[in-house]
Design a protein around this motif. Structure first.
Motif, short mmCIF file in Angstrom:
data_model
loop_
_atom_site.label_atom_id
_atom_site.label_comp_id
_atom_site.label_asym_id
_atom_site.label_seq_id
_atom_site.Cartn_x
_atom_site.Cartn_y
_atom_site.Cartn_z
N SER A 205 4.55 5.47 3.31
CA SER A 205 3.93 6.57 3.58
C SER A 205 4.95 7.63 2.69
CB SER A 205 3.75 6.97 4.58
OG SER A 205 3.43 8.54 4.84
N TYR B 84 -2.70 -2.16 7.83
CA TYR B 84 -1.84 -2.42 9.06
C TYR B 84 -2.27 -3.61 9.83
CZ TYR B 84 0.59 -1.51 13.38
OH TYR B 84 1.41 -1.61 14.41
N ALA C 296 0.54 5.20 0.88
CA ALA C 296 -0.32 5.94 1.41
C ALA C 296 0.11 7.37 1.38
CB ALA C 296 -0.38 5.51 2.90
N ILE D 203 0.90 5.14 11.14
CA ILE D 203 -0.44 4.55 11.32
C ILE D 203 -0.38 4.02 12.93
CG2 ILE D 203 -0.19 1.98 11.00
CD1 ILE D 203 -3.13 2.68 9.71
N CYS E 50 -5.75 2.29 5.33
CA CYS E 50 -4.23 2.23 5.82
C CYS E 50 -4.32 1.32 7.25
CB CYS E 50 -3.59 3.35 5.89
SG CYS E 50 -3.25 4.16 4.26
N TYR F 79 -7.39 6.87 5.76
CA TYR F 79 -6.72 6.53 6.94
C TYR F 79 -7.48 4.98 7.18
CZ TYR F 79 -5.98 5.64 11.79
OH TYR F 79 -5.52 5.06 12.85
N VAL G 34 0.78 -1.21 0.12
CA VAL G 34 -0.09 -0.06 -0.07
C VAL G 34 0.83 1.43 -0.07
CG1 VAL G 34 -1.61 1.46 1.37
CG2 VAL G 34 -1.92 -1.06 1.33
N ILE H 205 3.05 -0.81 4.41
CA ILE H 205 2.56 0.60 3.99
C ILE H 205 3.53 1.54 3.65
CG2 ILE H 205 1.14 2.28 4.75
CD1 ILE H 205 -0.42 0.34 6.36
#
Length: 154
Positions: free
Chosen positions: A147, A139, A122, A154, A135, A132, A120, A145
């Motif tokens: 970012s 998680y 983000a 997160i 995400c 959010y 992912v 993830i």
């Protein structure tokens, strides 16, 4: 073949994250084996990422850009090919296997998408909202993830 989904805010200045996004996308393609990218194409972050993937197809012709539908377009009667796909996409997919109320379609589509992908990316700056929640779900499902927002976790 590995895959990646984008989740980010619908309203944000994504252009300021262009270099970081390109760095992340190139790393996913060159070092992680990602060839399939999925986007809902709903907000600034998704749209920008979709166009970046399209731009990278010149350098990496093996990658594929897929539009994720949360609703079946009204013009679709017999097949998904009955509607006009935005140019930056190779194809589209509808992931929901069950009927859900329209107000939950995006949330449920995001969950299905997280379950489908390996990574992912983000573009999330807050701890609320649909991006959010997607995400947070990723998680909990132990999906990597990445970012593009410095300092966000997160």
């Amino acid at each position: 073949m590995k895959s990646c989904a984008f989740f980010g805010h619908s309203k944000m200045n994504v252009g300021q994250h262009r270099e970081k996004l390109l760095e992340v996308l190139k790393d996913l393609i060159e070092n992680k084996g990602v060839e399939q990218f999925y986007s809902g194409f709903r907000g600034d972050f998704d749209v920008y990422c979709s166009f970046l993937v399209c731009e990278l197809k010149d350098r990496f012709p093996q990658i594929k850009n897929t539009l994720v539908l949360s609703y079946i377009p009204r013009t679709v009667v017999h097949s998904y090919s009955d509607f006009d796909l935005p140019r930056c996409f190779d194809d589209s997919v509808y992931l929901l296997e069950k009927n859900v109320p329209k107000r939950l379609a995006i949330v449920e589509t995001n969950k299905s998408l997280v379950d489908t992908v390996d990574f992912v990316v983000a573009g999330v700056m807050t701890h609320f909202g649909g991006a959010y929640m997607a995400c947070e779900y990723a998680y909990r499902r132990k999906k990597p993830i990445i970012s593009v927002i410095d300092g966000w976790e997160i």
